[in-house]
Each structure stands twice: as structure tokens, then as C-alpha cells.
Design a protein around this motif. Sequence first.
Motif, mmCIF file in Angstrom:
data_model
loop_
_atom_site.group_PDB
_atom_site.id
_atom_site.type_symbol
_atom_site.label_atom_id
_atom_site.label_comp_id
_atom_site.label_asym_id
_atom_site.label_seq_id
_atom_site.Cartn_x
_atom_site.Cartn_y
_atom_site.Cartn_z
ATOM 1 N N SER A 179 -6.707 11.166 -8.145
ATOM 2 C CA SER A 179 -5.644 10.245 -7.763
ATOM 3 C C SER A 179 -5.446 9.192 -8.833
ATOM 4 O O SER A 179 -6.407 8.554 -9.274
ATOM 5 C CB SER A 179 -5.994 9.556 -6.436
ATOM 6 O OG SER A 179 -5.203 8.395 -6.229
ATOM 7 N N GLN A 180 -4.188 8.998 -9.257
ATOM 8 C CA GLN A 180 -3.881 7.992 -10.266
ATOM 9 C C GLN A 180 -4.297 6.602 -9.798
ATOM 10 O O GLN A 180 -4.918 5.835 -10.546
ATOM 11 C CB GLN A 180 -2.377 8.011 -10.572
ATOM 12 C CG GLN A 180 -1.880 9.277 -11.238
ATOM 13 C CD GLN A 180 -2.090 9.263 -12.747
ATOM 14 O OE1 GLN A 180 -2.524 8.271 -13.309
ATOM 15 N NE2 GLN A 180 -1.778 10.369 -13.396
ATOM 16 N N GLY A 181 -3.938 6.264 -8.571
ATOM 17 C CA GLY A 181 -4.256 4.934 -8.045
ATOM 18 C C GLY A 181 -5.743 4.696 -7.932
ATOM 19 O O GLY A 181 -6.247 3.621 -8.297
ATOM 20 N N ASP A 182 -6.472 5.682 -7.416
ATOM 21 C CA ASP A 182 -7.918 5.530 -7.255
ATOM 22 C C ASP A 182 -8.616 5.468 -8.607
ATOM 23 O O ASP A 182 -9.575 4.712 -8.797
ATOM 24 C CB ASP A 182 -8.485 6.680 -6.427
ATOM 25 C CG ASP A 182 -8.023 6.633 -4.972
ATOM 26 O OD1 ASP A 182 -7.504 5.574 -4.554
ATOM 27 O OD2 ASP A 182 -8.166 7.642 -4.265
ATOM 28 N N ALA A 183 -8.148 6.266 -9.556
ATOM 29 C CA ALA A 183 -8.726 6.228 -10.901
ATOM 30 C C ALA A 183 -8.543 4.850 -11.523
ATOM 31 O O ALA A 183 -9.441 4.330 -12.191
ATOM 32 C CB ALA A 183 -8.090 7.305 -11.784
ATOM 33 N N ALA A 184 -7.386 4.245 -11.299
ATOM 34 C CA ALA A 184 -7.128 2.908 -11.837
ATOM 35 C C ALA A 184 -8.079 1.884 -11.234
ATOM 36 O O ALA A 184 -8.577 0.987 -11.935
ATOM 37 C CB ALA A 184 -5.679 2.501 -11.571
ATOM 38 N N LEU A 185 -8.376 2.012 -9.939
ATOM 39 C CA LEU A 185 -9.319 1.100 -9.299
ATOM 40 C C LEU A 185 -10.710 1.232 -9.887
ATOM 41 O O LEU A 185 -11.414 0.240 -10.096
ATOM 42 C CB LEU A 185 -9.367 1.360 -7.787
ATOM 43 C CG LEU A 185 -8.160 0.910 -6.965
ATOM 44 C CD1 LEU A 185 -8.348 1.306 -5.505
ATOM 45 C CD2 LEU A 185 -7.977 -0.597 -7.078
ATOM 46 N N ALA B 221 -0.745 16.395 -7.085
ATOM 47 C CA ALA B 221 -0.044 17.428 -7.851
ATOM 48 C C ALA B 221 0.184 17.006 -9.292
ATOM 49 O O ALA B 221 0.017 17.796 -10.224
ATOM 50 C CB ALA B 221 1.290 17.760 -7.173
ATOM 51 N N VAL B 222 0.554 15.727 -9.516
ATOM 52 C CA VAL B 222 0.834 15.261 -10.874
ATOM 53 C C VAL B 222 -0.442 15.255 -11.708
ATOM 54 O O VAL B 222 -0.416 15.561 -12.913
ATOM 55 C CB VAL B 222 1.477 13.858 -10.842
ATOM 56 C CG1 VAL B 222 0.528 12.818 -10.254
ATOM 57 C CG2 VAL B 222 1.950 13.449 -12.230
ATOM 58 N N THR B 223 -1.556 14.933 -11.070
ATOM 59 C CA THR B 223 -2.836 14.949 -11.788
ATOM 60 C C THR B 223 -3.228 16.375 -12.134
ATOM 61 O O THR B 223 -3.667 16.670 -13.255
ATOM 62 C CB THR B 223 -3.935 14.305 -10.925
ATOM 63 O OG1 THR B 223 -3.584 12.943 -10.657
ATOM 64 C CG2 THR B 223 -5.282 14.360 -11.627
#
Length: 209
Positions: A62-68, A116-118
Motif C-alpha cells: 500500500s502506498q499510504g502504509d509504506a509512506a507511514l 493494483a497500482v503497487t
Amino acid sequence: MTIDRGAPVRTHRGGEAVGTDAAWPGQPTAVEAGLRLDLTYAAFCETHQPAWHALALTRIGSQGDAALVVEAVKADLARCWPQVLRFEEPAAYAWRLVTRHVADWVAAEEPVEVEAVTFAAVIGAFKQVASGLLHSEADEVRLYAAILELPDRQRDVVILRYLLGLHSKVIAAYLGRPVATVHSNLRHARERLARRLGVRELPDDGDGL
């Protein structure tokens, strides 16, 4: 550090100088020293954050979770930045922080759900090492699963090499390993991935560069 999974992304400063503004002639004041720490910290994070994010994104999905996770790593570094600078290999210390945070997140979130994007981004990057071998979505899913199942040492090298295209010497600095060990990890990883895909070997794209 405990990650607040609902928190917005924040910025951090690289430690604070202790003392007064008084200094010997020619010596930096506490404020000046603090600003230098901030600039060094910011440059370090800017340089290495893409690698931290690539590892977190591939494993978490997940983009958001990776950023966290990346922000948690930066916060940890900021709190002890003057000490980090004393390490022989600050990048290797930071990488250990990243892997620990990622492992904690994955342990709390299993099974991992990949956006999906990841999935598309990771598979697109790895098509160079599996050229002509991915004939269906099932093959792509099998490759992604095989990457996640690699031993930590091999998976880290594979992500840095194929997702980011880093030179073996740079990877060695990130991981705090000899270049020869990086080459060995990559070779064994490719062998594992080939077996999982049911092929004899994966193409060698010049990983010795």
C-alpha cells in the motif's frame, strides 16, 4: 517506535544542538550546529528515502502504509541523528530500521493486501529479470509471491537491484555487506525465483555492474 496508522505524514528535524548560543571565536554556535544537523539529516533522507519506500511498498503493498513506515523511520533517525552520524555506515543503520519497521507492520497486517497500482509497478520493474517468462496474470502473481517469500537478505538485494536499478556497490553500502556477498545473495535469489517460475534460469542483466 509505534506507528500511528491514521496519522498524516509529518516532517522531522535531525536532532537538536544542546547549549547556549555562546561559542569560542571561529566555532559554530549551538543554533548553527543545529542547522547543519538539520541540513545533513534532510540530505540523507532525500538520498535514501526512495530505497526505503521501495522496500516498504513491495512488502506492504500500500502506498499510504509504506509512506507511514518511511515517516516512522525518519522520526527514529531524527531523534538520534547526531549518534547516527558516528556510525561507520549510517545508511546500513537506517536500512536496519526500515526492515524492522516493515517486519513489524507485516506481522500485524497479514495477509498482505497489495494495491493494483503497487502490483503493476513492482511487476513492471521486475519484467527485466523475467523477460519472456510472464505470459499471464497468474505468472505475475506467482513472481510477486516468490519475491515476498525470499529470505530477507536475498529479497532486499533483489528489490534494490531490480526495482531501483542500483549498482552492486551502492547496495553493499545500504546493507552493510561486502560486494561479493551482494552478488552471492542476488545469484541465489535468481535461482529461487527461477524455480518458482518453473524455468531453468532467469536472464542475467549484468548484475555485476
